[in-house]
Design a protein around this motif. Structure first.
Motif, PDB file in Angstrom:
ATOM      1  N   GLN A 208       0.854  -1.179   0.000  1.00 23.93           N
ATOM      2  CA  GLN A 208       0.000   0.000   0.000  1.00 23.93           C
ATOM      3  C   GLN A 208       0.893   1.233   0.000  1.00 23.93           C
ATOM      4  O   GLN A 208       1.748   1.382   0.861  1.00 23.93           O
ATOM      5  CB  GLN A 208      -0.910  -0.001   1.221  1.00 23.93           C
ATOM      6  N   ARG A 209       0.679   2.086  -0.995  1.00 21.86           N
ATOM      7  CA  ARG A 209       1.502   3.283  -1.119  1.00 21.86           C
ATOM      8  C   ARG A 209       0.620   4.523  -1.141  1.00 21.86           C
ATOM      9  O   ARG A 209      -0.419   4.524  -1.790  1.00 21.86           O
ATOM     10  CB  ARG A 209       2.341   3.208  -2.393  1.00 21.86           C
TER      11      ARG A 209
ATOM     12  N   SER B 170      -2.295  16.951 -11.215  1.00 26.94           N
ATOM     13  CA  SER B 170      -3.132  16.980 -12.410  1.00 26.94           C
ATOM     14  C   SER B 170      -4.028  15.744 -12.395  1.00 26.94           C
ATOM     15  O   SER B 170      -3.714  14.738 -11.751  1.00 26.94           O
ATOM     16  CB  SER B 170      -2.266  16.991 -13.670  1.00 26.94           C
ATOM     17  N   GLU B 171      -5.147  15.820 -13.098  1.00 23.57           N
ATOM     18  CA  GLU B 171      -6.056  14.675 -13.172  1.00 23.57           C
ATOM     19  C   GLU B 171      -5.347  13.462 -13.761  1.00 23.57           C
ATOM     20  O   GLU B 171      -5.540  12.340 -13.302  1.00 23.57           O
ATOM     21  CB  GLU B 171      -7.302  15.024 -13.985  1.00 23.57           C
ATOM     22  N   ARG B 172      -4.523  13.690 -14.789  1.00 30.33           N
ATOM     23  CA  ARG B 172      -3.803  12.560 -15.391  1.00 30.33           C
ATOM     24  C   ARG B 172      -2.846  11.944 -14.390  1.00 30.33           C
ATOM     25  O   ARG B 172      -2.737  10.724 -14.277  1.00 30.33           O
ATOM     26  CB  ARG B 172      -3.050  12.985 -16.647  1.00 30.33           C
ATOM     27  N   CYS B 173      -2.143  12.774 -13.652  1.00 28.97           N
ATOM     28  CA  CYS B 173      -1.199  12.267 -12.660  1.00 28.97           C
ATOM     29  C   CYS B 173      -1.932  11.427 -11.627  1.00 28.97           C
ATOM     30  O   CYS B 173      -1.506  10.314 -11.292  1.00 28.97           O
ATOM     31  CB  CYS B 173      -0.460  13.425 -12.001  1.00 28.97           C
ATOM     32  N   ARG B 174      -3.039  11.936 -11.126  1.00 28.59           N
ATOM     33  CA  ARG B 174      -3.819  11.187 -10.134  1.00 28.59           C
ATOM     34  C   ARG B 174      -4.268   9.845 -10.714  1.00 28.59           C
ATOM     35  O   ARG B 174      -4.115   8.806 -10.083  1.00 28.59           O
ATOM     36  CB  ARG B 174      -5.033  11.986  -9.668  1.00 28.59           C
ATOM     37  N   SER B 175      -4.825   9.851 -11.919  1.00 28.86           N
ATOM     38  CA  SER B 175      -5.342   8.604 -12.495  1.00 28.86           C
ATOM     39  C   SER B 175      -4.222   7.610 -12.788  1.00 28.86           C
ATOM     40  O   SER B 175      -4.382   6.404 -12.560  1.00 28.86           O
ATOM     41  CB  SER B 175      -6.180   8.876 -13.740  1.00 28.86           C
TER      42      SER B 175
ATOM     43  N   VAL C 153      -1.816   2.330 -10.670  1.00 25.67           N
ATOM     44  CA  VAL C 153      -0.757   1.402 -10.246  1.00 25.67           C
ATOM     45  C   VAL C 153      -0.699   1.272  -8.724  1.00 25.67           C
ATOM     46  O   VAL C 153       0.317   0.894  -8.153  1.00 25.67           O
ATOM     47  CB  VAL C 153       0.624   1.782 -10.835  1.00 25.67           C
ATOM     48  N   GLY C 154      -1.816   1.599  -8.061  1.00 30.99           N
ATOM     49  CA  GLY C 154      -1.940   1.302  -6.642  1.00 30.99           C
ATOM     50  C   GLY C 154      -1.609   2.396  -5.651  1.00 30.99           C
ATOM     51  O   GLY C 154      -1.592   2.151  -4.454  1.00 30.99           O
ATOM     52  N   TRP C 155      -1.357   3.607  -6.111  1.00 33.51           N
ATOM     53  CA  TRP C 155      -1.087   4.707  -5.180  1.00 33.51           C
ATOM     54  C   TRP C 155      -2.391   5.322  -4.701  1.00 33.51           C
ATOM     55  O   TRP C 155      -3.344   5.471  -5.457  1.00 33.51           O
ATOM     56  CB  TRP C 155      -0.265   5.807  -5.861  1.00 33.51           C
ATOM     57  N   ARG C 156      -2.432   5.714  -3.434  1.00 32.04           N
ATOM     58  CA  ARG C 156      -3.517   6.545  -2.888  1.00 32.04           C
ATOM     59  C   ARG C 156      -2.952   7.956  -2.828  1.00 32.04           C
ATOM     60  O   ARG C 156      -1.858   8.162  -2.287  1.00 32.04           O
ATOM     61  CB  ARG C 156      -3.896   6.057  -1.497  1.00 32.04           C
ATOM     62  N   VAL C 157      -3.652   8.930  -3.375  1.00 32.91           N
ATOM     63  CA  VAL C 157      -3.140  10.295  -3.484  1.00 32.91           C
ATOM     64  C   VAL C 157      -3.906  11.210  -2.544  1.00 32.91           C
ATOM     65  O   VAL C 157      -5.129  11.326  -2.627  1.00 32.91           O
ATOM     66  CB  VAL C 157      -3.243  10.808  -4.936  1.00 32.91           C
TER      67      VAL C 157
END
Length: 93
Positions: free
Chosen positions: A46-47, A56-61, A66-70
């Motif tokens: 869990q990261r 940015s929306e693209r960065c978040r998506s 790949v499993g990151w929670r932002v």
């Protein structure tokens, strides 16, 4: 980047903190996310990425794919919490 750090929480989540105002999805962002994931194999997998600003929306998506929670907006949250603490310490007006 400078001022960034990685920590392992008690429940073994990997928490990456970056003091940035805005994070875009770039080759460098993708490489850093992959490197941190590869170096953190001992943890639960869990990261979390904690940012003072936003992404940015693209960065978040891309990160979430790949499993990151932002978590974003931590600078504002911390500022409000500190103001509340100071108000409580000052007592009633």
């Amino acid at each position: 980047g400078e001022g960034a750090f990685v920590a392992v929480a008690e429940d073994e989540r990997i928490v990456f903190h970056a003091p940035v105002d805005y994070l875009s999805w770039t080759e460098a962002t993708a490489e850093a996310a992959a490197r941190i994931a590869a170096e953190s194999t001992a943890a639960t997998g869990q990261r979390e990425l904690w940012l003072l600003g936003n992404v940015s929306e693209r960065c978040r998506s891309e990160l979430e794919a790949v499993g990151w929670r932002v978590e974003t907006g931590l600078g504002e949250r911390l500022s409000k919490a500190m103001q509340q603490r100071d108000d409580n310490a000052a007592g009633p007006s």
